[in-house]
Design a protein around this motif. Structure first.
Motif, PDB file in Angstrom:
ATOM      1  N   THR A  15       0.833  -1.207   0.000  1.00  0.00           N
ATOM      2  CA  THR A  15       0.000   0.000   0.000  1.00  0.00           C
ATOM      3  C   THR A  15       0.865   1.252   0.000  1.00  0.00           C
ATOM      4  O   THR A  15       0.596   2.199  -0.751  1.00  0.00           O
ATOM      5  N   GLY A  53      -5.252  -0.277  -0.993  1.00  0.00           N
ATOM      6  CA  GLY A  53      -5.862  -0.344   0.335  1.00  0.00           C
ATOM      7  C   GLY A  53      -5.577   0.844   1.222  1.00  0.00           C
ATOM      8  O   GLY A  53      -5.719   0.750   2.437  1.00  0.00           O
ATOM      9  N   ARG A  71      -8.650   2.172   3.435  1.00  0.00           N
ATOM     10  CA  ARG A  71      -9.031   1.161   4.420  1.00  0.00           C
ATOM     11  C   ARG A  71      -7.951   1.008   5.486  1.00  0.00           C
ATOM     12  O   ARG A  71      -8.248   0.878   6.666  1.00  0.00           O
ATOM     13  N   LEU A  72      -6.698   1.047   5.080  1.00  0.00           N
ATOM     14  CA  LEU A  72      -5.595   0.955   6.033  1.00  0.00           C
ATOM     15  C   LEU A  72      -5.586   2.167   6.964  1.00  0.00           C
ATOM     16  O   LEU A  72      -5.358   2.029   8.169  1.00  0.00           O
ATOM     17  N   ALA A  83     -12.701  -5.735   9.779  1.00  0.00           N
ATOM     18  CA  ALA A  83     -12.019  -5.027   8.697  1.00  0.00           C
ATOM     19  C   ALA A  83     -10.678  -5.676   8.379  1.00  0.00           C
ATOM     20  O   ALA A  83     -10.318  -5.831   7.206  1.00  0.00           O
ATOM     21  N   GLU A 132     -10.007  -7.296   4.813  1.00  0.00           N
ATOM     22  CA  GLU A 132      -8.980  -6.667   3.970  1.00  0.00           C
ATOM     23  C   GLU A 132      -7.808  -7.604   3.711  1.00  0.00           C
ATOM     24  O   GLU A 132      -7.250  -7.602   2.612  1.00  0.00           O
ATOM     25  N   THR A 133      -7.423  -8.404   4.697  1.00  0.00           N
ATOM     26  CA  THR A 133      -6.329  -9.345   4.441  1.00  0.00           C
ATOM     27  C   THR A 133      -6.772 -10.429   3.467  1.00  0.00           C
ATOM     28  O   THR A 133      -5.980 -10.879   2.639  1.00  0.00           O
ATOM     29  N   ARG A 169      -8.930  -9.956   1.045  1.00  0.00           N
ATOM     30  CA  ARG A 169      -8.909  -9.254  -0.240  1.00  0.00           C
ATOM     31  C   ARG A 169      -7.476  -9.106  -0.748  1.00  0.00           C
ATOM     32  O   ARG A 169      -7.201  -9.294  -1.929  1.00  0.00           O
ATOM     33  N   TYR A 170      -6.543  -8.773   0.156  1.00  0.00           N
ATOM     34  CA  TYR A 170      -5.140  -8.617  -0.229  1.00  0.00           C
ATOM     35  C   TYR A 170      -4.542  -9.942  -0.699  1.00  0.00           C
ATOM     36  O   TYR A 170      -3.838  -9.983  -1.699  1.00  0.00           O
TER      37      TYR A 170
END
Length: 118
Positions: free
Chosen positions: A42, A49, A52-53, A93, A97-98, A100-101
């Motif tokens: 990122t 991200g 979001r991060l 979250a 998100e992880t 998705r990553y």
């Protein structure tokens, strides 16, 4: 008896979510190991991200900040409830998100680098 069964089912669902993901996603260890890579990608601008991060960082700072300690002293139940809500959102979250990553990372590994020849 009914409450005990519900509680057992809730712990079982939580355990499954933490070990293998609720939708068959990667286990928690793999997700947590991906966090530093996600942050690095990122900051380099490779992964999208950033917002979001930033929101996850703000939520972490809110829960850990001494400023948030004042509502807990004055309004014990409300002060703890807002932290519980924030921690619950943060955990969800991070898991989302992880996942998705890791999917982005897997797609990226399957691409053969190269250029277009004209």
């Amino acid at each position: 008896m009914d409450k005990t069964l519900k509680r057992t089912a809730a712990f079982k669902a939580l355990f499954q979510a933490l070990t293998a993901g609720s939708r068959g996603g990667p286990p928690l260890g793999k997700r947590l190991a991906a966090l530093p890579r996600m942050i690095r990608a990122t900051t380099r601008g490779e992964y999208d991200g950033g917002l979001r991060l930033a929101m996850m960082t703000a939520a972490t700072a809110y829960v850990l900040s001494p400023i948030d300690f004042a509502p807990e002293l004055m309004l014990m139940l409300f002060g703890l409830a807002d932290d519980a809500l924030m921690v619950t959102w943060l955990a969800g979250a991070v898991l989302a998100e992880t996942e998705r990553y890791l999917a982005w990372e897997a797609r990226r590994e399957s691409v053969i680098p190269g250029g277009v020849v004209t």
